[in-house]
Each structure stands twice: as C-alpha cells, then as structure tokens.
Design an enzyme around this catalytic site. Structure first.
Site, mmCIF file in Angstrom:
data_model
loop_
_atom_site.group_PDB
_atom_site.id
_atom_site.type_symbol
_atom_site.label_atom_id
_atom_site.label_comp_id
_atom_site.label_asym_id
_atom_site.label_seq_id
_atom_site.Cartn_x
_atom_site.Cartn_y
_atom_site.Cartn_z
ATOM 1 N N SER A 142 0.991 -1.283 -0.030
ATOM 2 C CA SER A 142 0.085 -0.137 0.010
ATOM 3 C C SER A 142 0.919 1.335 0.100
ATOM 4 O O SER A 142 1.925 1.217 0.495
ATOM 5 C CB SER A 142 -0.919 -0.028 1.202
ATOM 6 O OG SER A 142 -1.368 1.299 1.254
ATOM 7 N N TYR A 155 -2.293 -0.845 9.902
ATOM 8 C CA TYR A 155 -2.535 -1.264 8.805
ATOM 9 C C TYR A 155 -1.066 -0.673 8.010
ATOM 10 O O TYR A 155 -0.417 -1.617 7.236
ATOM 11 C CB TYR A 155 -3.615 -0.728 7.851
ATOM 12 C CG TYR A 155 -3.427 -0.874 6.442
ATOM 13 C CD1 TYR A 155 -3.942 -1.971 6.010
ATOM 14 C CD2 TYR A 155 -3.560 0.093 5.448
ATOM 15 C CE1 TYR A 155 -3.920 -2.386 4.659
ATOM 16 C CE2 TYR A 155 -3.370 -0.024 4.240
ATOM 17 C CZ TYR A 155 -4.032 -1.243 3.637
ATOM 18 O OH TYR A 155 -4.052 -1.511 2.302
#
Ligand SMILES: NC(=O)c1ccc[n+]([C@@H]2O[C@H](COP(=O)([O-])OP(=O)(O)OC[C@H]3O[C@@H](n4cnc5c(N)ncnc54)[C@H](O)[C@@H]3O)[C@@H](O)[C@H]2O)c1
Length: 258
Positions: A142, A155
């Site tokens: 990401s 995350y």
C-alpha cells in the site's frame, strides 16, 4: 520466466475480490493456468468460473487463510500438484481495520501483521521451492507503507514490513533469477475502500479532494483507481517485459503519495 502467455502458471492470493480478482481476470484472458487462493471459498468459486470463461488454461480453487502457515503450505502443494512449477506468484490478500494510535487494540494490531505481513511470508516460504528459477513475484502492499496516514496505524505498519520483507526475500531469490517487486496502490475502488467510506456517495469526492486536517493531499489525477489499474501493473511486473526489474516498490496511486 516464460512470458505470461498461454500455459504460464500463476498463483494469486486474495483472488476472491478487488485487486486479486482483477489480476486473475487479466491473467485468465492471456491464457494462463491459475491457482486462486482466498479465505472466502464461495468467492473463489465465482472468480474461478469467470477465469474459465475468460480463457484460463486451467483453474485451481484453493480456500485458505494466509495467516495459517500449514494451510498455506497445503494449498501451495495442491497448486503445484495440479499446475506444476509456478511462473508467477501475486499476493494480494489483505485486511484493513481503521484505527489510530489511541484506538488500535492489541488484537487488531496482531491481526494486521498476521494477515498482511506474516501471510505474505507464508506465501513466499511455501512458494519459493515451487517457483521456476526465472519466476516473478509481486506483492500488493500500500502507499501507506511509505506515507504516514492518520487512522491507519496498524495497517500502515504491517504494509511497511510487508514491502521490506518482499524486497529482502527478492534479494536472496535474485541468485535464482526470481524477480520480486512490490506494488503500492492508493485508493482503489474495492470492498476494502468502500468499507472505509462512512458516506458512499461523498466518499469518492472526499478522497479525490483530500483533507488538510488529516494531511491528505487528495489524488492529483482526480480519479479513484479501478482494480484493473493496479492489476495492470502487477501483470506487467509478472511478465517477460519486466525481466530486468526487481526489488522495486512502485506506487499506483494517481500521485496521492506526493
Ligand atoms: N482498495 C484499496 O484502496 C487499497 C489500497 C492500497 C492497498 N490495497 C491492498 O490491496 C490488496 C487487495 O485489497 P482489495 O482492495 O482488493 O480488498 P478486497 O477486500 O476487495 O479483497 C481482499 C481479498 O483478500 C481476501 N483475504 C482477506 N484476508 C485473507 C486471509 N487471511 N487469507 C486469505 N484471503 C484473505 C478477502 O477474502 C478478499 O477476497 C490488499 O492487500 C490491500 O491492503 C488496497
């Protein structure tokens, strides 16, 4: 690696939805033989059917949780039994539970690392003996791995570790001619993103515009990525055209990591 053309073999995790599903569809339309792995068995069945209709040479459906090392080993072994050695591995399975420094619980922290990071480690460890000597690996991380974001602490940390572990593994695997790259998407229109939007109608425009209070610049290209935008980069990196590209982290985020 034999180019991703008819008969090449691939295993895709997170194949049941979003970016993983788009990778499966693109590989299928090039005639690859594909093993689909996801914890959602029903979704694997549906995407497997799509892949066959799109022209996949073979489809193998595997239901497994990537955080379960033994289940991943068993699934990879089944894939190799059915398909033979793998030319390509794409790891897209992942989770996101929003939460900042004061909100994240120990369980949420652990689960992000179990799935997003250790899950990729399991796939690389199980996959390495089954990959051909000139195979290619792409891990979907990401842009939050490199750009701090509010409300995404666990995350982002798990994805930073994922990007690092993939490049370290790639350095070791380079001696076998195996390439390992990391794709770091920004906001992409999948179930994961839509679950983040409290207001689905306003979610897209707020994402495009950014939010100075959260230090988000928005998306310079003024569009939310389609899963196919990310899958196209994954498939390029898996293909012969990228034969001299390895150990890279590539944003596919419309400039949002500015
Ligand atoms: N959508 C975005 O905006 C975005 C942005 C950056 C990175 N990503 C990353 O892209 C990847 C794909 O996400 P997506 O947006 O397609 O999400 P998605 O929720 O649509 O798909 C994720 C898939 O992973 C599977 N999965 C989740 N946990 C699993 C587990 N433990 N074992 C096996 N399968 C599991 C799910 O069942 C699902 O099919 C993820 O790694 C995500 O972190 C997404």
């Amino acid at each position: 690696m034999v180019g991703l053309i008819s008969g090449a073999t691939a295993l895709v995790t997170g194949a049941g939805s979003g970016i993983g599903r788009a990778v499966v569809r693109q590989l299928a339309s090039r005639g690859a033989a594909i093993a689909l792995l996801d914890q959602d068995a029903e979704a694997v069945g549906l995407v497997g059917k799509e892949a066959s209709e799109l022209g996949a040479a073979r489809v193998v459906e595997l239901a497994a949780d990537v955080s379960d090392r033994v289940a991943v080993q068993d699934a990879f072994r089944s894939a190799a039994d059915e398909l033979g050695p793998l030319d390509a591995l794409a790891c897209a399975a992942g989770i996101l539970v929003p939460g900042g420094l004061t909100e994240v619980t120990p369980d949420e922290w652990q689960r992000h690392f179990d799935v997003n990071t250790t899950g990729v480690l399991h796939c690389l460890q199980s996959g390495t003996p089954l990959l051909r000597d000139d195979a290619a690996v792409v891990v979907v991380s990401s842009n939050a791995a490199r750009v701090p974001r509010t409300g995404m602490l666990a995350y982002a940390a798990s994805k930073a570790a994922t990007s690092a572990l993939t490049r370290c593994a790639g350095l070791e695997l380079a001696a076998r001619g195996i390439r390992c790259n990391v794709v770091e998407p920004g906001s992409t229109d999948t179930a994961m993103l839509r679950e983040l939007w409290r207001d689905p109608d306003g979610g897209a425009s707020a994402t495009l515009a950014g939010d100075p209070a959260s230090y988000r610049v928005g998306i310079p290209l003024q569009r939310i990525a389609e899963p196919d935008d990310v899958a196209a980069m994954v498939c390029f990196l898996l293909s012969e055209e990228a034969r001299h590209v390895t150990l890279q982290q590539i944003y596919v985020d419309g400039g949002a990591s500015l």
